[in-house]
Write a protein that holds these residues in place. Structure first.
Motif, short mmCIF file in Angstrom:
data_model
loop_
_atom_site.label_atom_id
_atom_site.label_comp_id
_atom_site.label_asym_id
_atom_site.label_seq_id
_atom_site.Cartn_x
_atom_site.Cartn_y
_atom_site.Cartn_z
N ASN A 50 1.07 -1.59 -0.19
CA ASN A 50 -0.05 0.00 0.23
C ASN A 50 0.77 1.50 -0.43
O ASN A 50 1.03 2.66 0.32
CB ASN A 50 -0.83 -0.28 1.23
CG ASN A 50 -1.68 -1.09 1.21
OD1 ASN A 50 -2.33 -1.53 0.00
ND2 ASN A 50 -1.93 -1.81 2.54
N ASN A 51 1.77 1.12 -0.28
CA ASN A 51 2.93 2.02 0.04
C ASN A 51 4.32 2.28 -1.08
O ASN A 51 5.21 2.56 -0.09
CB ASN A 51 3.36 2.58 1.31
CG ASN A 51 3.89 3.66 1.51
OD1 ASN A 51 4.21 4.41 0.80
ND2 ASN A 51 5.08 3.38 2.56
N ALA A 57 13.85 10.71 6.68
CA ALA A 57 13.73 10.34 5.42
C ALA A 57 14.40 9.11 4.92
O ALA A 57 14.29 8.56 3.61
CB ALA A 57 14.91 11.56 5.08
N GLU A 58 15.61 8.29 5.76
CA GLU A 58 16.30 7.53 5.07
C GLU A 58 14.95 6.18 6.21
O GLU A 58 15.05 5.37 5.59
CB GLU A 58 17.27 7.99 5.49
CG GLU A 58 17.94 8.21 4.75
CD GLU A 58 18.38 8.11 2.97
OE1 GLU A 58 18.17 6.88 3.16
OE2 GLU A 58 19.10 8.55 2.01
N TYR A 59 15.40 5.93 7.75
CA TYR A 59 15.14 4.69 8.20
C TYR A 59 14.08 5.48 8.83
O TYR A 59 13.68 4.67 10.17
CB TYR A 59 16.06 4.36 9.55
CG TYR A 59 17.49 4.20 8.37
CD1 TYR A 59 17.45 2.84 8.06
CD2 TYR A 59 18.34 5.21 8.22
CE1 TYR A 59 18.52 2.33 7.18
CE2 TYR A 59 19.51 4.45 7.48
CZ TYR A 59 19.83 3.90 7.47
OH TYR A 59 20.72 3.13 6.65
N GLY A 60 12.50 6.36 8.43
CA GLY A 60 11.94 6.68 8.99
C GLY A 60 10.61 5.49 8.81
O GLY A 60 10.09 5.12 8.41
N LEU A 61 9.68 5.64 10.73
CA LEU A 61 8.16 4.56 10.07
C LEU A 61 7.34 5.96 10.69
O LEU A 61 7.68 6.94 11.31
CB LEU A 61 8.17 3.69 11.30
CG LEU A 61 9.93 2.45 11.08
CD1 LEU A 61 9.86 2.14 12.54
CD2 LEU A 61 9.07 1.58 9.98
N LYS A 119 4.45 1.33 9.34
CA LYS A 119 4.58 1.76 8.16
C LYS A 119 5.98 2.31 7.91
O LYS A 119 5.94 3.00 8.10
CB LYS A 119 3.40 2.59 7.62
CG LYS A 119 3.31 2.92 6.35
CD LYS A 119 1.70 3.53 5.87
CE LYS A 119 1.79 3.90 4.26
NZ LYS A 119 0.81 4.83 4.03
N PRO A 120 6.28 1.29 6.97
CA PRO A 120 8.44 2.30 6.66
C PRO A 120 7.81 3.51 6.15
O PRO A 120 7.36 2.97 4.39
CB PRO A 120 8.89 0.96 6.07
CG PRO A 120 8.17 -0.36 7.05
CD PRO A 120 6.60 -0.12 6.79
N PHE A 128 14.81 2.24 3.34
CA PHE A 128 13.68 0.11 3.39
C PHE A 128 12.83 0.08 1.82
O PHE A 128 12.76 -0.78 1.70
CB PHE A 128 12.14 0.91 4.88
CG PHE A 128 12.80 0.72 5.93
CD1 PHE A 128 13.18 0.14 7.06
CD2 PHE A 128 12.26 1.85 6.41
CE1 PHE A 128 13.98 0.21 8.20
CE2 PHE A 128 12.78 1.96 7.67
CZ PHE A 128 13.34 1.47 8.57
N HIS A 129 12.35 1.49 1.82
CA HIS A 129 12.33 0.82 0.03
C HIS A 129 12.60 0.87 -1.05
O HIS A 129 12.86 -0.05 -2.24
CB HIS A 129 11.52 2.27 -0.02
CG HIS A 129 10.40 2.35 0.28
ND1 HIS A 129 8.51 1.61 -0.12
CD2 HIS A 129 9.54 2.86 1.64
CE1 HIS A 129 8.01 2.35 0.81
NE2 HIS A 129 8.71 2.91 1.59
#
Length: 581
Positions: free
Chosen positions: A52-53, A212-216, A224-225, A230-231
């Motif tokens: 979903n992301n 921006a890099e490792y946010g949840l 939700k990463p 993560f992407h």
């Protein structure tokens, strides 16, 4: 002279000229069919991990091929952003400078197949993941860039950047040298552990990394990463799933957690939403010398040993390497001093005859009010100046409330926007009440900065165009791919498979491609996976499809480093099979 490619994007077109030195061309023709297959695999896995992301869903990029920067710019221009290609690693201060102009600097390179799970330097997939963040909130990275372009950094920051850069280049190699890598890791650890108090840039960059890099987002139960790492990194996404990894609520104390560069992250931070991230950013900004100025700001500038700008309350900007100050017992600033080339500006534009060549050996001036005037000197009227004897040709003696005493012949008085910003003297002498000398007549003309306070201190020069202190760019990014005969033939196999999928024809060539792979390219798994996907999706050649599937399952069982990659690919291919059944 090479023409600057602005991609017909307003943000890129209006970017400052001094940033162009970091920009390179994408050179799209250098991407091979194998590169596009790798991109396709990663984008499909991204959709599997983030249903979903996904990056493709957020940005509208194709999963079939690496995006052209022109198409990315066409999409980003709708949210008032642009994108340019830069070499693999640029300094954090330069990265932030780009963001402050709503331009996303990205590496146009694509990782190698041997580093498919995690690229040690940013690549085009990482760029796509960051652009997805922009579509989610176009303002967060812009505001972060504004602060980052002003954040003061230290010499130790530069040393750490160099150590990290060298380490990542070693890890990026197809066959990293273990001894050299261990030595580089030790140096990075040493630089991290032996930095004194972290600079503004180091702390702000941590906020960038933890968001921006490792946010949840969400709650510890419904994570939700959204961070780019993560992407763009399969390893990082798997690491996130480990139950022992700590997840903290995102707050200002995230600045106390440095990123692990030589190992995995021990914790991540969870934000309620982008608004909460922005609130933390504002809380940090309120502590910065950029907004606070004063004695602490000048001390940070001195500690940095690099070009900084101090802004007087009159609006005068002093840019140079600060080396000294004077303050009273209440820590109120009374005097500032730079060493080496210094420039004076107003409104970010260098004043005439006040550049680096005019102040090649440094600049110094008092800060604060003068006696016998009930207002700040910058606000004095012509009549009040005349009463004080501060008129061209006169020889006043000016007593500052700090105890500094200035005498000399007034040469000129410079005002901007109804504020007096600079008074120049010949035969000037500046000393304090105890006789300590701060300026001698033999030193030449004395340009006295006018201002009751230093209201802002930030990294870099006010007028970068004339000061020219931007750090040099590293070597160019994408290079023509290696092209020995066997490698070229391997890429051609990817090309045949790609054309079959694209045109919906030529399937009769695939058995020969498969035979070539299992005979001469036993290390392959990705091209075989693509053939399997076509056979199962089109319901063709079931016998050969079964053979390929068994081959890949055995390879996954026998080669631990490929196990997860192959099984994830088989899982996607199996979706086609289940749909047919």
């Amino acid at each position: 002279m090479t023409l600057f490619n602005d991609y017909h994007n307003p943000q890129v077109k209006n970017m400052p000229v001094y940033l162009r030195q970091f920009i390179i061309e994408q050179q799209y023709e250098y991407y091979t069919p194998a590169d596009h297959a790798l991109w396709r695999y990663l984008m499909r896995q991204n959709g599997l991990n983030h249903p979903n992301n996904s990056v493709a869903e957020a940005t509208g990029l194709s999963i079939e091929q690496i995006p052209e920067l022109q198409k990315m710019n066409d999409a980003l221009s709708k949210i008032s952003w642009g994108v340019v290609a830069v070499s693999d690693l640029i300094p954090p201060s330069v990265f932030m400078e780009f963001l402050s102009h709503r331009v996303l600097p990205v590496s146009a390179a694509i990782r190698s197949l041997s580093h498919i799970e995690q690229s040690y330097t940013p690549d085009i997939l990482h760029a796509a993941a960051l652009s997805a963040l922009l579509f989610a909130d176009p303002e967060y990275l812009y505001h972060l860039g504004q602060l980052g372009s002003r954040a003061i950094y230290s010499v130790k920051d530069l040393q750490l950047q160099k150590a990290v850069y060298d380490l990542l280049l070693l890890k990026k190699a197809e066959e990293p040298d273990p001894a050299a890598t261990r030595k580089a890791e030790k140096l990075v650890d040493f630089c991290q552990k032996n930095s004194a108090e972290s600079s503004e840039m180091a702390l702000l960059y941590r906020l960038y990394q933890w968001t921006a890099e490792y946010g949840l987002t969400g709650t510890p139960e419904t994570l939700k990463p959204y961070g780019a790492a993560f992407h763009s990194s399969l390893k990082e996404h798997r690491h996130l799933q480990h139950p022992e990894i700590k997840k903290y609520s995102y707050a200002i104390d995230a600045i106390n957690y440095p990123l692990s560069i030589t190992g995995r992250q021990e914790q991540y931070f969870v934000s309620d939403d982008f608004q909460s991230m922005s609130r933390v950013l504002k809380e940090f900004a309120d502590r910065m010398a950029y907004l606070c100025g004063g004695t602490e700001g000048i001390l940070k500038a001195i500690e940095s040993k690099s070009t900084c700008t101090a802004v007087y309350s009159s609006g005068l900007q002093v840019s140079g390497v600060f080396c000294d100050l004077r303050m009273d017992v209440q820590d109120n600033l009374q005097f500032i001093k730079t060493t080496g080339p210094t420039a004076l500006s107003f409104g970010n534009k260098q004043l005439e005859n006040q550049g680096k060549h005019d102040h090649s050996d440094g600049f110094s001036s008092p800060v604060g009010r003068i006696k016998n005037l009930d207002k700040a000197l910058e606000d004095a009227s012509s009549e009040e100046l005349e009463e004080l004897g501060i008129v061209p040709g006169n020889q006043p003696v000016i007593h500052f409330e700090s105890g500094l005493i200035l005498s000399g012949t007034v040469l000129s008085i410079l005002s901007r926007e109804s504020k007096i910003i600079l008074i120049s003297f010949s035969e000037a002498s500046l000393k304090d009440e105890t006789g300590n000398i701060y300026f001698k007549p033999s030193w030449g003309k004395f340009d006295m900065a006018v201002g009751e306070k230093i209201v802002s201190v930030y990294a870099g020069a006010a007028d970068k165009k004339t000061f020219d202190e931007i750090q040099s760019a590293s070597a160019c990014g994408i290079t023509p791919p290696a092209c020995d005969k066997k490698t070229q033939q391997y890429r051609e196999l990817f090309s045949i498979v790609r054309n079959c999928r694209k045109t919906g024809s030529g399937y009769e060539r695939l058995p020969k491609v498969w035979h070539e792979l299992k005979t001469n390219y036993r290390e392959d798994w990705l091209c075989a996976l693509e053939i399997l996907e076509i056979f199962e999706k089109e319901n063709k050649n079931k016998e050969l499809a079964g053979e390929i599937r068994i081959y890949l399952e055995l390879k996954a069982s026998n080669e631990a480093e490929l196990n997860q990659l192959i099984r994830n690919g088989l899982r996607l291919s199996g979706q086609h099979q289940s749909q047919l059944n």
